[in-house]
Design an enzyme around this catalytic site. Structure first.
Site, PDB file in Angstrom:
ATOM      1  N   ARG A  49      44.624  38.375  27.043  1.00 39.68           N
ATOM      2  CA  ARG A  49      44.634  38.649  28.478  1.00 39.68           C
ATOM      3  C   ARG A  49      43.441  37.986  29.147  1.00 39.68           C
ATOM      4  O   ARG A  49      42.365  37.896  28.542  1.00 39.68           O
ATOM      5  CB  ARG A  49      44.572  40.161  28.747  1.00 39.68           C
ATOM      6  CG  ARG A  49      44.517  40.521  30.221  1.00 39.68           C
ATOM      7  CD  ARG A  49      44.613  42.023  30.455  1.00 39.68           C
ATOM      8  NE  ARG A  49      44.523  42.308  31.892  1.00 39.68           N
ATOM      9  CZ  ARG A  49      43.429  42.804  32.468  1.00 39.68           C
ATOM     10  NH1 ARG A  49      42.369  43.117  31.733  1.00 39.68           N
ATOM     11  NH2 ARG A  49      43.391  43.015  33.769  1.00 39.68           N
ATOM     12  N   ASP A  78      31.654  49.194  39.160  1.00 38.75           N
ATOM     13  CA  ASP A  78      31.002  47.916  39.442  1.00 38.75           C
ATOM     14  C   ASP A  78      29.791  48.188  40.325  1.00 38.75           C
ATOM     15  O   ASP A  78      29.933  48.794  41.392  1.00 38.75           O
ATOM     16  CB  ASP A  78      31.960  46.964  40.171  1.00 38.75           C
ATOM     17  CG  ASP A  78      33.104  46.523  39.276  1.00 38.75           C
ATOM     18  OD1 ASP A  78      34.124  46.042  39.810  1.00 38.75           O
ATOM     19  OD2 ASP A  78      32.988  46.689  38.043  1.00 38.75           O
ATOM     20  N   HIS A 123      33.313  51.988  33.613  1.00 37.90           N
ATOM     21  CA  HIS A 123      32.157  51.641  34.440  1.00 37.90           C
ATOM     22  C   HIS A 123      32.551  51.659  35.897  1.00 37.90           C
ATOM     23  O   HIS A 123      33.719  51.628  36.249  1.00 37.90           O
ATOM     24  CB  HIS A 123      31.639  50.243  34.070  1.00 37.90           C
ATOM     25  CG  HIS A 123      32.595  49.162  34.460  1.00 37.90           C
ATOM     26  ND1 HIS A 123      33.730  48.873  33.722  1.00 37.90           N
ATOM     27  CD2 HIS A 123      32.622  48.333  35.539  1.00 37.90           C
ATOM     28  CE1 HIS A 123      34.387  47.901  34.313  1.00 37.90           C
ATOM     29  NE2 HIS A 123      33.755  47.558  35.423  1.00 37.90           N
ATOM     30  N   HIS A 157      36.418  52.558  36.066  1.00 36.71           N
ATOM     31  CA  HIS A 157      37.600  51.847  35.600  1.00 36.71           C
ATOM     32  C   HIS A 157      37.266  51.183  34.268  1.00 36.71           C
ATOM     33  O   HIS A 157      36.101  51.135  33.861  1.00 36.71           O
ATOM     34  CB  HIS A 157      38.087  50.817  36.644  1.00 36.71           C
ATOM     35  CG  HIS A 157      37.049  49.836  37.086  1.00 36.71           C
ATOM     36  ND1 HIS A 157      36.018  50.168  37.956  1.00 36.71           N
ATOM     37  CD2 HIS A 157      36.872  48.540  36.780  1.00 36.71           C
ATOM     38  CE1 HIS A 157      35.273  49.104  38.164  1.00 36.71           C
ATOM     39  NE2 HIS A 157      35.757  48.111  37.469  1.00 36.71           N
TER      40      HIS A 157
HETATM   41  C1  LIG Z   1      26.298  42.996  37.956  1.00 36.06           C
HETATM   42  C2  LIG Z   1      27.198  43.025  36.966  1.00 36.06           C
HETATM   43  C3  LIG Z   1      26.965  43.607  35.622  1.00 36.06           C
HETATM   44  C4  LIG Z   1      28.373  43.532  34.987  1.00 36.06           C
HETATM   45  C5  LIG Z   1      28.957  42.305  35.628  1.00 36.06           C
HETATM   46  C6  LIG Z   1      28.587  42.508  37.080  1.00 36.06           C
HETATM   47  C7  LIG Z   1      29.495  43.628  37.665  1.00 36.06           C
HETATM   48  C8  LIG Z   1      30.126  44.507  36.578  1.00 36.06           C
HETATM   49  C9  LIG Z   1      29.179  44.782  35.392  1.00 36.06           C
HETATM   50  C10 LIG Z   1      29.885  45.230  34.085  1.00 36.06           C
HETATM   51  C11 LIG Z   1      31.203  44.453  33.884  1.00 36.06           C
HETATM   52  C12 LIG Z   1      30.175  46.733  34.037  1.00 36.06           C
HETATM   53  C13 LIG Z   1      30.635  47.127  32.614  1.00 36.06           C
HETATM   54  C14 LIG Z   1      29.537  46.787  31.582  1.00 36.06           C
HETATM   55  C15 LIG Z   1      29.161  45.304  31.581  1.00 36.06           C
HETATM   56  C16 LIG Z   1      27.949  45.139  30.642  1.00 36.06           C
HETATM   57  C17 LIG Z   1      30.300  44.463  30.957  1.00 36.06           C
HETATM   58  O1  LIG Z   1      31.149  45.040  30.223  1.00 36.06           O
HETATM   59  O2  LIG Z   1      30.351  43.232  31.137  1.00 36.06           O
HETATM   60  C18 LIG Z   1      28.785  44.907  33.029  1.00 36.06           C
HETATM   61  C19 LIG Z   1      28.412  43.473  33.420  1.00 36.06           C
HETATM   62  C20 LIG Z   1      27.100  42.984  32.805  1.00 36.06           C
HETATM   63  O3  LIG Z   1      26.068  43.704  32.796  1.00 36.06           O
HETATM   64  O4  LIG Z   1      27.134  41.808  32.320  1.00 36.06           O
HETATM   65  O1  LIG Z   2      39.492  42.725  33.255  1.00 34.74           O
HETATM   66  C1  LIG Z   2      39.754  43.687  34.015  1.00 34.74           C
HETATM   67  O2  LIG Z   2      40.901  44.034  34.312  1.00 34.74           O
HETATM   68  C2  LIG Z   2      38.601  44.485  34.625  1.00 34.74           C
HETATM   69  C3  LIG Z   2      37.250  43.902  34.301  1.00 34.74           C
HETATM   70  C4  LIG Z   2      36.162  44.620  35.060  1.00 34.74           C
HETATM   71  O3  LIG Z   2      36.319  45.738  35.536  1.00 34.74           O
HETATM   72  C5  LIG Z   2      34.862  43.959  35.245  1.00 34.74           C
HETATM   73  O4  LIG Z   2      34.662  42.849  34.654  1.00 34.74           O
HETATM   74  O5  LIG Z   2      34.024  44.569  35.998  1.00 34.74           O
HETATM   75 FE   LIG Z   3      34.699  46.327  36.864  1.00 33.18          FE
END
Ligand SMILES: C=C1C[C@]23C[C@H]1CC[C@H]2[C@]1(C)CCC[C@@](C)(C(=O)O)[C@H]1[C@@H]3C(=O)O
Ligand SMILES: O=C(O)CCC(=O)C(=O)O
Ligand SMILES: [Fe+2]
Length: 409
Positions: A339, A275, A273, A329
């Site tokens: 972790r 951010d 993704h 990333h």
């Molecule tokens: C605005 C946001 C949505 C998420 C948390 C913050 C910034 C990063 C986003 C996220 C981590 C990107 C990857 C997918 C996601 C669903 C996750 O894995 O948590 C995303 C977060 C979210 O929508 O909760």
């Molecule tokens: O846990 C990590 O190292 C990255 C997590 C991340 O990219 C996120 O929460 O947006």
């Molecule tokens: Fe991230």
């Protein structure tokens, strides 16, 4: 220090027990301490029943299907770590060290134009506070599931506890539990929003934990504004433009907890993704697992003791008119080590119009938008595997529930 992510041979210690009781949603708990509490949608049962327990009690050959990600996302980790500069940001508040400021600005400019990642030292976050924040994540995620569920995410918001986002997605579930909450200091004199969140959601016993994260978020905001100044210098834009833009920021604090996984190659802790937010300050423990896609390779970002990882998000990519990159990333997991990572996501106030300063604004790469629009997009249409800003830009212009149409209506 070699990252432990995915390096471990298959461990015989991750004994898990299979005892499926058919009812939704399935709770996957690996009894290896502390294991992972995952509520899984159970396709075989009707929706009215309560949580049941799927305890894996044998050396698993396969993790539950919803956790399996496509091979494109789970591709191999590069042997070459990403060469990320560790920038000393202590040069900023006093501003006296002109040479130090020039060096820091040059390091940041090169990293942000290439892949958007750098690390910072001299950040002013006390080591004891950082440790307390990481330890707090251990305490919270080791709570019984019923207690964690008292903080469960409110649909349509980011705040709260989630396990694998199983309440939002039915496939490509991340192997993690998360706790997220908002931070702003608009009326700091009256209320401590993070303390109020913990006591209001989890009860008065959680006030000490709330005070740790209140203090941590206050320091994160301070550091974010310092980094905004450094970004101004590195881009040569008028001083104060970015710092003022985030003075009334309303940010998101997220604790990520990644349990050991019996099959780390087939799943992801956090999927690929970008951010969507402006800037992310990541405090990670010493296990390792963060990887950035650079030139088609997933390059690990090594944990540097005492340093914090900074990455540019989509909102700042737009604020820099594409000069600085918000890059894909992911976070990988491993068989033997849990972790933790704490991500502070700097977000503008919802109504602020995201527009780059004149110095870098031509030719414009992205339309004006507000964080509220982009946030709504991430919560309604967003999946970890799309390039957010490109998808958002076309949604912004074309979609029926996009703001352009609303304004036109
Ligand atoms: C605005 C946001 C949505 C998420 C948390 C913050 C910034 C990063 C986003 C996220 C981590 C990107 C990857 C997918 C996601 C669903 C996750 O894995 O948590 C995303 C977060 C979210 O929508 O909760
Ligand atoms: O846990 C990590 O190292 C990255 C997590 C991340 O990219 C996120 O929460 O947006
Ligand atoms: Fe991230």
């Amino acid at each position: 220090m070699v990252s432990k992510a995915r390096q471990e041979p298959r461990s015989s210690s991750s004994k898990v027990a299979m005892d499926a009781i058919p009812a939704p949603p399935l709770l996957l708990r690996t009894p290896t301490s502390p294991g992972i509490d995952l509520l899984l949608p159970n396709p075989k049962a009707d929706k009215k029943q309560s949580v049941s327990v799927l305890e894996l009690r044998r050396e698993p050959r396969t993790i539950p299907a919803p956790f399996v990600w496509p091979p494109d996302d789970t591709g191999p980790t590069s042997a070459a770590e990403l060469d990320v500069p560790v920038v000393d940001v202590s040069v900023l508040p006093n501003g006296g060290d002109a040479a130090g400021l020039r060096l820091a600005a040059a390091q940041v400019a090169a990293a942000c134009a290439a892949h958007g990642f750098f690390q910072v030292c001299g950040h002013g976050v006390d080591a004891d506070l950082a440790r307390a924040a990481l330890d707090g994540a251990n305490v919270f995620f080791r709570l019984p599931l019923a207690e964690k569920q008292r903080a469960r995410r409110v649909p349509g918001t980011v705040s709260g506890y989630t396990s694998a986002h199983a309440d939002r997605f039915a496939s490509k579930l991340p192997w993690k539990e998360t706790l997220s909450f908002g931070f702003h200091d608009d009326d700091a004199a009256q209320s401590l929003v993070v303390v109020d969140y913990f006591t209001g959601t989890l009860g008065p016993d959680f006030e000490p934990m709330g005070r740790v994260y209140q203090r941590y978020c206050e320091k994160m905001k301070e550091l974010s504004l310092t980094i905004m100044e450094l970004l101004e210098v590195s881009l040569g834009v008028e001083r104060g433009y970015y710092r003022d833009f985030f003075e009334d920021s309303r940010s998101i604090m997220r604790c990520n907890y990644y349990p050991p996984c019996p099959e780390p190659e087939r799943t992801l802790g956090t999927g690929p993704h970008c951010d969507p937010t402006a800037l992310t300050i990541l405090l990670q423990d010493d296990v390792g697992g963060l990887e950035v896609l650079v030139d088609g390779e997933w390059r690990p970002v090594r944990p540097v003791p005492g340093a914090m990882v900074i990455n540019i998000g989509d909102t700042f990519m737009a604020l820099s008119n594409g000069r600085y990159k918000s890059c894909l990333h992911r976070a990988v997991v491993n068989r033997r080590h849990e972790r933790r990572s704490l991500a502070f996501f700097l977000c503008p106030h919802a109504d602020r119009v995201v527009r780059p300063p004149a110095t870098v604004a031509t030719p414009r790469r992205y339309p004006d938008f507000t964080w509220a629009d982009l946030m709504r997009f991430t919560q309604r249409h967003y999946r970890a595997d799309t390039r957010t800003l490109d998808a958002f830009t076309s949604w912004l212009i074309s979609s029926s529930d996009g703001p352009a149409h609303q304004q036109a209506a």
